[in-house]
Design an enzyme around this catalytic site. Structure first.
Site, PDB file in Angstrom:
ATOM      1  CB  SER A  31      -0.907   0.005   1.237  1.00  9.76           C
ATOM      2  OG  SER A  31      -1.764   1.136   1.234  1.00  9.76           O
ATOM      3  CG  HIS A  51      -4.534   4.686  -2.394  1.00 12.60           C
ATOM      4  ND1 HIS A  51      -5.519   4.016  -3.095  1.00 12.60           N
ATOM      5  CD2 HIS A  51      -4.171   3.852  -1.389  1.00 12.60           C
ATOM      6  CE1 HIS A  51      -5.748   2.844  -2.538  1.00 12.60           C
ATOM      7  NE2 HIS A  51      -4.939   2.717  -1.503  1.00 12.60           N
ATOM      8  CG  ASN A  82      -4.005  -2.141  -1.324  1.00 14.61           C
ATOM      9  OD1 ASN A  82      -4.784  -2.998  -1.725  1.00 14.61           O
ATOM     10  ND2 ASN A  82      -3.282  -2.289  -0.238  1.00 14.61           N
ATOM     11  CE1 TYR A  83      -3.129  -2.670  -8.519  1.00 21.45           C
ATOM     12  CE2 TYR A  83      -1.145  -1.461  -7.896  1.00 21.45           C
ATOM     13  CZ  TYR A  83      -2.288  -1.592  -8.677  1.00 21.45           C
ATOM     14  OH  TYR A  83      -2.602  -0.619  -9.600  1.00 21.45           O
ATOM     15  NE  ARG A 117       4.437  -1.955  14.189  1.00 17.60           N
ATOM     16  CZ  ARG A 117       5.083  -0.916  13.646  1.00 17.60           C
ATOM     17  NH1 ARG A 117       4.828  -0.567  12.404  1.00 17.60           N
ATOM     18  NH2 ARG A 117       5.969  -0.236  14.337  1.00 17.60           N
TER      19      ARG A 117
END
Length: 371
Positions: free
Chosen positions: A159, A173, A175-176, A330
């Site tokens: 990400s 942005h 994300n994969y 986290r």
């Protein structure tokens, strides 16, 4: 983590050289303290995968390990290029581990010359999925049997969110990710899928930037399926919608989830093409915009728009919600995508003379590339 470790994961020599030059990585514990008399154990699959990594990856290695290796390689390449573009800022490298299995690398650059905040994170998670979450997944994956028991799962993703200083330069942005729901013995997963996408969020609309961003990702999609850009662009416009504002977060890109309509290797190749396209999507835009002059009003408007970004991420984003609900999550890594600064003003009204084109685009998505 040494360059030797990344080589064992099948990472290219250039990426390994990059990592060998980074400062020592701090290892931290991402787990909540165990309950009294409870000791968390690494899953059997995670232990088997450790041995596979030491033996070296091959084209026949489990998809989860190949996707993990790709994510870490891509992270190294992107952060190296962003540091070069910034010229001053350096990424803080934070490595973490999970007791149940898995690890991650969160890399964050703050207060650079070009980037106010840039984060590129990789997560690798082995765990047990609660029955309620398994039940939700059955809607998209009917091959998952009904159960009242928790099921082992695996997830890995990369990400990236970048917030520049200059209001003329857009936030971006991508994300994969890859997800498996499987057996504890490390065998074939019961169900698997890919997800991800990319999107551009300008403060000041430059139409040529939106066209460039969409053109590059359309070319990436077209290499694999002519339907992908059309369908995933529409999905992106629908996904990044903020209902309580009646507007989208930005000018879109692509978005897809639960993708399992082809063989795993075909979809992995598609995700790799999209991930590798990111620097071509974004760096040319940044090179055009990062040194442009801007006013106090421009900066004020940027802060307002970043507030909208935060609203979407905290209220609607699937990845954020999944991360916050994952046992042992986290939080610092999950919230890495938040801007360093943002602004909310009571009853704020945008200057439509200055920003009418942007606001119109956020309310009614545009087709940036002819289909």
């Amino acid at each position: 983590m040494s360059a030797k470790t990344f080589t064992a994961l099948g990472v290219a020599a250039a990426a390994a050289a990059f990592w060998s030059q980074k400062p020592a990585i701090q290892t931290v514990e991402c787990e909540a303290p165990p309950k009294k008399d409870e000791k968390k154990k690494s899953s059997k699959t995670a232990e088997e995968d450790k041995k596979r990594k030491l033996d070296g990856l091959t084209p026949d290695s489990p998809m989860r390990l190949r996707m993990e290796a790709f994510n870490k390689q891509l992270q190294a390449e992107i952060t190296a290029r962003l540091e070069k573009l910034d010229g001053v800022g350096k990424f803080k490298v934070d490595s973490w581990n999970r007791a149940e299995g898995g690890d991650g690398i969160s890399m964050v650059l703050q207060d650079g010359k070009v980037f106010e905040k840039a984060g590129v994170g990789v997560s690798v998670v082995y765990g047990m999925l609660p029955p309620a979450a398994v039940a939700q997944m059955r809607a998209q994956h009917p091959n998952i049997a009904a159960t009242k028991e928790a099921m082992p799962f695996f997830a890995t993703g990369i990400s990236c969110v970048i917030h520049p200083h200059n209001p003329n330069a857009p936030t971006v942005h991508f994300n994969y990710r890859y997800f498996e729901l499987g057996s504890e013995d490390g065998g074939e997963p019961i169900s698997w899928w890919f997800g991800g996408g990319c999107d551009l969020t300008p403060t000041i609309l430059y139409e040529e930037d939106a066209v460039h961003f969409h053109r590059v990702i359309k070319e990436a999609c077209d290499k694999h399926d002519p339907r992908y850009y059309r369908d995933f662009k529409k999905w992106c416009d629908e996904y990044f919608y903020i209902p309580h504002r009646g507007e989208r977060r930005g000018v879109g890109g692509i978005f897809f989830d639960d993708l399992d309509d082809k063989k795993p290797d075909e979809l992995f190749a598609f995700v790799q093409t999209c991930g590798k396209a990111f620097l071509d999507q974004y760096v040319p835009i940044m090179e055009r915009r990062k040194d442009m002059p801007f006013s106090d009003d421009d900066k004020h408007w940027q802060q307002i728009r970043r507030g909208r970004y935060v609203e979407f991420n905290l209220v609607y984003d699937r990845g954020t919600k999944f991360g916050l609900l994952t046992p042992g999550a986290r939080i610092e890594s999950i919230l890495m995508t938040m801007p360093l600064t943002a602004r909310w003003e009571y009853m704020h009204e945008p200057d439509l003379k200055a920003h009418a084109r942007l606001m119109e685009t956020l309310r009614v998505p545009r087709e940036w590339i002819p289909l």
